[in-house]
Each structure stands twice: as structure tokens, then as C-alpha cells.
Design a protein around this motif. Structure first.
Motif, PDB file in Angstrom:
ATOM      1  N   SER A 119      58.226  54.432  42.057  1.00  0.00           N
ATOM      2  CA  SER A 119      57.449  54.985  43.151  1.00  0.00           C
ATOM      3  C   SER A 119      58.407  55.377  44.261  1.00  0.00           C
ATOM      4  O   SER A 119      59.339  54.626  44.568  1.00  0.00           O
ATOM      5  CB  SER A 119      56.446  53.959  43.688  1.00  0.00           C
ATOM      6  N   ALA A 120      58.178  56.527  44.847  1.00  0.00           N
ATOM      7  CA  ALA A 120      59.019  56.987  45.948  1.00  0.00           C
ATOM      8  C   ALA A 120      58.149  57.694  46.978  1.00  0.00           C
ATOM      9  O   ALA A 120      57.041  58.148  46.680  1.00  0.00           O
ATOM     10  CB  ALA A 120      60.106  57.937  45.444  1.00  0.00           C
ATOM     11  N   ILE A 121      58.656  57.783  48.185  1.00  0.00           N
ATOM     12  CA  ILE A 121      57.961  58.528  49.236  1.00  0.00           C
ATOM     13  C   ILE A 121      58.317  60.007  49.083  1.00  0.00           C
ATOM     14  O   ILE A 121      59.494  60.368  48.960  1.00  0.00           O
ATOM     15  CB  ILE A 121      58.379  58.029  50.631  1.00  0.00           C
ATOM     16  N   ILE A 122      57.295  60.843  49.068  1.00  0.00           N
ATOM     17  CA  ILE A 122      57.469  62.288  48.942  1.00  0.00           C
ATOM     18  C   ILE A 122      57.143  62.918  50.291  1.00  0.00           C
ATOM     19  O   ILE A 122      56.103  62.610  50.894  1.00  0.00           O
ATOM     20  CB  ILE A 122      56.542  62.875  47.854  1.00  0.00           C
ATOM     21  N   VAL A 123      58.013  63.805  50.766  1.00  0.00           N
ATOM     22  CA  VAL A 123      57.813  64.460  52.062  1.00  0.00           C
ATOM     23  C   VAL A 123      58.063  65.959  51.917  1.00  0.00           C
ATOM     24  O   VAL A 123      58.589  66.417  50.895  1.00  0.00           O
ATOM     25  CB  VAL A 123      58.765  63.895  53.139  1.00  0.00           C
ATOM     26  N   LYS A 124      57.706  66.700  52.947  1.00  0.00           N
ATOM     27  CA  LYS A 124      58.024  68.120  52.983  1.00  0.00           C
ATOM     28  C   LYS A 124      59.533  68.275  53.217  1.00  0.00           C
ATOM     29  O   LYS A 124      60.128  67.535  54.003  1.00  0.00           O
ATOM     30  CB  LYS A 124      57.246  68.806  54.111  1.00  0.00           C
ATOM     31  N   LYS A 125      60.136  69.226  52.537  1.00  0.00           N
ATOM     32  CA  LYS A 125      61.570  69.457  52.705  1.00  0.00           C
ATOM     33  C   LYS A 125      61.881  69.765  54.170  1.00  0.00           C
ATOM     34  O   LYS A 125      61.156  70.510  54.823  1.00  0.00           O
ATOM     35  CB  LYS A 125      62.037  70.613  51.812  1.00  0.00           C
ATOM     36  N   GLY A 126      62.972  69.172  54.634  1.00  0.00           N
ATOM     37  CA  GLY A 126      63.369  69.379  56.018  1.00  0.00           C
ATOM     38  C   GLY A 126      62.932  68.265  56.946  1.00  0.00           C
ATOM     39  O   GLY A 126      63.446  68.141  58.065  1.00  0.00           O
ATOM     40  N   VAL A 127      61.963  67.446  56.484  1.00  0.00           N
ATOM     41  CA  VAL A 127      61.500  66.327  57.306  1.00  0.00           C
ATOM     42  C   VAL A 127      62.573  65.240  57.312  1.00  0.00           C
ATOM     43  O   VAL A 127      63.139  64.887  56.279  1.00  0.00           O
ATOM     44  CB  VAL A 127      60.177  65.755  56.760  1.00  0.00           C
ATOM     45  N   THR A 128      62.869  64.716  58.473  1.00  0.00           N
ATOM     46  CA  THR A 128      63.863  63.652  58.601  1.00  0.00           C
ATOM     47  C   THR A 128      63.208  62.405  59.185  1.00  0.00           C
ATOM     48  O   THR A 128      62.118  62.468  59.764  1.00  0.00           O
ATOM     49  CB  THR A 128      65.032  64.081  59.506  1.00  0.00           C
ATOM     50  N   GLY A 129      63.868  61.287  59.033  1.00  0.00           N
ATOM     51  CA  GLY A 129      63.391  60.054  59.649  1.00  0.00           C
ATOM     52  C   GLY A 129      62.420  59.255  58.826  1.00  0.00           C
ATOM     53  O   GLY A 129      61.925  58.212  59.274  1.00  0.00           O
ATOM     54  N   ILE A 130      62.094  59.701  57.609  1.00  0.00           N
ATOM     55  CA  ILE A 130      61.214  58.929  56.732  1.00  0.00           C
ATOM     56  C   ILE A 130      62.012  58.535  55.491  1.00  0.00           C
ATOM     57  O   ILE A 130      62.373  59.383  54.677  1.00  0.00           O
ATOM     58  CB  ILE A 130      59.963  59.735  56.323  1.00  0.00           C
ATOM     59  N   HIS A 131      62.284  57.249  55.380  1.00  0.00           N
ATOM     60  CA  HIS A 131      63.043  56.741  54.234  1.00  0.00           C
ATOM     61  C   HIS A 131      62.398  55.509  53.602  1.00  0.00           C
ATOM     62  O   HIS A 131      62.794  55.097  52.531  1.00  0.00           O
ATOM     63  CB  HIS A 131      64.473  56.403  54.664  1.00  0.00           C
ATOM     64  N   SER A 132      61.437  54.919  54.301  1.00  0.00           N
ATOM     65  CA  SER A 132      60.779  53.708  53.807  1.00  0.00           C
ATOM     66  C   SER A 132      59.350  53.674  54.323  1.00  0.00           C
ATOM     67  O   SER A 132      58.958  54.481  55.192  1.00  0.00           O
ATOM     68  CB  SER A 132      61.534  52.466  54.291  1.00  0.00           C
ATOM     69  N   LEU A 133      58.562  52.735  53.835  1.00  0.00           N
ATOM     70  CA  LEU A 133      57.181  52.607  54.304  1.00  0.00           C
ATOM     71  C   LEU A 133      57.126  52.266  55.792  1.00  0.00           C
ATOM     72  O   LEU A 133      56.179  52.643  56.488  1.00  0.00           O
ATOM     73  CB  LEU A 133      56.448  51.539  53.477  1.00  0.00           C
ATOM     74  N   ASP A 134      58.143  51.574  56.281  1.00  0.00           N
ATOM     75  CA  ASP A 134      58.188  51.252  57.718  1.00  0.00           C
ATOM     76  C   ASP A 134      58.256  52.511  58.575  1.00  0.00           C
ATOM     77  O   ASP A 134      57.834  52.489  59.742  1.00  0.00           O
ATOM     78  CB  ASP A 134      59.403  50.375  58.023  1.00  0.00           C
ATOM     79  N   ASP A 135      58.772  53.582  58.015  1.00  0.00           N
ATOM     80  CA  ASP A 135      58.933  54.827  58.771  1.00  0.00           C
ATOM     81  C   ASP A 135      57.652  55.664  58.826  1.00  0.00           C
ATOM     82  O   ASP A 135      57.642  56.743  59.426  1.00  0.00           O
ATOM     83  CB  ASP A 135      60.055  55.674  58.160  1.00  0.00           C
ATOM     84  N   LEU A 136      56.578  55.183  58.194  1.00  0.00           N
ATOM     85  CA  LEU A 136      55.331  55.954  58.148  1.00  0.00           C
ATOM     86  C   LEU A 136      54.378  55.611  59.295  1.00  0.00           C
ATOM     87  O   LEU A 136      53.239  56.081  59.315  1.00  0.00           O
ATOM     88  CB  LEU A 136      54.619  55.716  56.809  1.00  0.00           C
ATOM     89  N   LYS A 137      54.838  54.824  60.261  1.00  0.00           N
ATOM     90  CA  LYS A 137      53.979  54.419  61.370  1.00  0.00           C
ATOM     91  C   LYS A 137      53.428  55.654  62.093  1.00  0.00           C
ATOM     92  O   LYS A 137      54.165  56.565  62.477  1.00  0.00           O
ATOM     93  CB  LYS A 137      54.772  53.552  62.356  1.00  0.00           C
TER      94      LYS A 137
END
Length: 263
Positions: A119-137
């Protein structure tokens, strides 16, 4: 001419004798398999409408090892996958399924896993600052209903109430990725292989970020009855042989670019 006819008759008689000595051919059992058919590269319909994918091809390899089994695939929406198994609509589920305590009380799982997914976090290309579930606040996270990937998100939210919002989808990953690419949601948690495959086919600017959140084995699933036990035993034996001779690893590389058949 008569000499050739006599010789031919003798050969035919010999072949018939061999066939009788070998006994009748084993009856081939048709086994219906429930699968989503929209979860590439594991189970999906190709450009000609034919059902294919890694999970499908694993069972084709099993057929070669167990000639008395013939698999017939039944496309089924994810949200009714297990209900169809319980109702006898099919006898096996092949859809990159992981074990959970709740599922193990209701169903049989193959002893031998045929793939290890993450399982991994999927984001839009170019988005920064999201690397873990803690970053989804404060973010909106798209999640497929009933998915093991979604359970990770739900468990995190239960431990961190109000950390982010979950927006649920029916299990088909395409609408989630479309909304992610359009900025209607901020993130999605799924198998990065699946997300990459869909993104490439749809031309969507999304990508996996950070390390894998989990790495879990995938199993075939059966009903808890005599037929389920018998099918499980045959498929487990075939999977063991396919791992030993390298066929399963080769298939994984062919469909996913890497050997994901061992933990």
C-alpha cells in the motif's frame, strides 16, 4: 494394398489396447472464479474484451499443473465479491485478496500466497510534502469501499480522529485517480502497481509517494465447505510447484516488472 490395410489395422488395434490399458481420461471440472475485471494489471479486460491480468494468468498456470481443472472467470463488482462466493455464484475468488481476521472466520484461503502487494500514498504529480499518513492532516483522501488499503486509512483515522476526511468510492480505482488528477481529492491509498498501470493507460499525472505503508501477501479465497477444501488442496499443490520451478516469478516479472512472489 491388402498388406498395408492389415498393417494399419494392427497399428490401430495396438493404439486401442494402449488407450484401454491407460484407462479413461479424468473428467475435467469447470471451476467458476469471481474476479473484478477492472483492477489492472491483476484482473481486467484487454482491448478485445478478453479477461486477463496477472491473477487470471496464475490460474492458467495452475490449469497446466492440474489438468482436471478448468477455470471459468466471472466478472463481479468488488462490493459484492464475497457475497457471490457465499451464494455459490463461483467457487474461488481471484482478486489480489489479503487475509483479515474477519475474512478468515468466513472463508478458506490458499496456504500459498501467489503475490505480495503493498500500500502506498498516491498523489498528483508535482505535489510535495506528502510522504506518510501523518502528512494528510486536513486533506481529503479518496478510498475504495471495503479495500484492505482503505482499512489502513480508516485505522489511522480511528487513532487520530478528525485528521483528514475520507471520501469513499465503489472500488473501481479509475474514478478515484480521475478525481485525484483534477484536484478534487488530495491523496489516495492503493497498490502502487495498480495506480501506475491505470495512470499510464489513462494518461493521468498521478504517482506514488513515500515508502510502502504495508507489504502483504495475496491469496485465492474459497468457501468453507468440502468443495472449497478440495480446490484449495489442488491449487496449493500447484502454486508450490510453480514457485519451485520459477514459473510464478517469471509471470510476476512479465506483468508487473518485478518478482513480487516472495515476502
Amino acid at each position: 494394398m491388402r498388406r498395408f490395410l492389415v498393417k494399419g489395422a494392427a497399428v490401430m488395434a495396438g493404439l486401442m489396447a494402449l488407450a484401454l490399458a491407460a484407462g479413461p481420461a479424468a473428467a475435467q471440472e469447470t471451476v467458476r472464479v469471481g474476479t473484478e475485471g477492472t483492477y489492472a494489471p491483476f484482473t481486467y479486460q484487454d482491448d478485445s474484451g478478453k479477461l486477463t491480468g496477472y491473477d487470471v494468468q496464475v490460474l492458467r498456470l495452475v490449469e497446466a499443473k492440474v489438468p482436471d481443472l478448468k477455470f471459468e472467470f466471472v466478472p463481479q463488482p468488488w462490493d459484492s465479491m464475497f457475497l457471490g462466493l457465499e451464494a455459490g455464484k463461483y467457487d474461488v475468488v481471484a482478486n489480489e485478496i489479503s487475509k483479515t481476521p474477519e475474512r478468515e472466520t468466513k472463508y478458506l484461503f490458499s496456504d500459498v500466497p501467489y503475490f505480495y502487494s503493498g500500500s502506498a500514498i498516491i498523489v498528483k504529480k508535482g505535489v510535495t510534502g506528502i510522504h506518510s499518513l501523518d502528512d494528510l492532516k486536513g486533506k481529503v483522501v479518496g478510498a475504495g469501499t471495503g479495500s484492505e488499503h482503505t482499512k489502513l486509512v480508516e485505522d489511522y483515522l480511528a487513532a487520530h480522529p478528525g485528521a483528514f476526511e475520507i471520501r469513499y468510492y465503489d472500488g473501481n480505482v479509475t474514478p478515484v485517480l480521475l478525481d485525484l488528477a483534477e484536484g478534487r481529492i488530495d491523496a489516495h491509498v492503493n497498490d502502487p502497481i495498480v495506480a501506475r498501470d491505470h495512470a499510464e493507460k489513462l494518461g493521468l499525472p498521478v504517482e506514488a509517494t513515500g515508502d510502502l505503508l504495508t507489504k502483504v501477501p495475496a491469496y485465492f479465497v474459497f468457501r468453507q465447505d468440502a468443495k472449497g477444501q478440495a480446490l484449495k488442496a489442488k491449487i496449493d499443490a500447484a502454486l508450490t510447484a510453480l514457485k519451485a520451478d520459477g514459473s510464478l516469478a517469471k509471470l510476476s516479472v512479465q506483468w508487473t516488472g518485478k518478482d513480487y512472489t516472495n515476502g
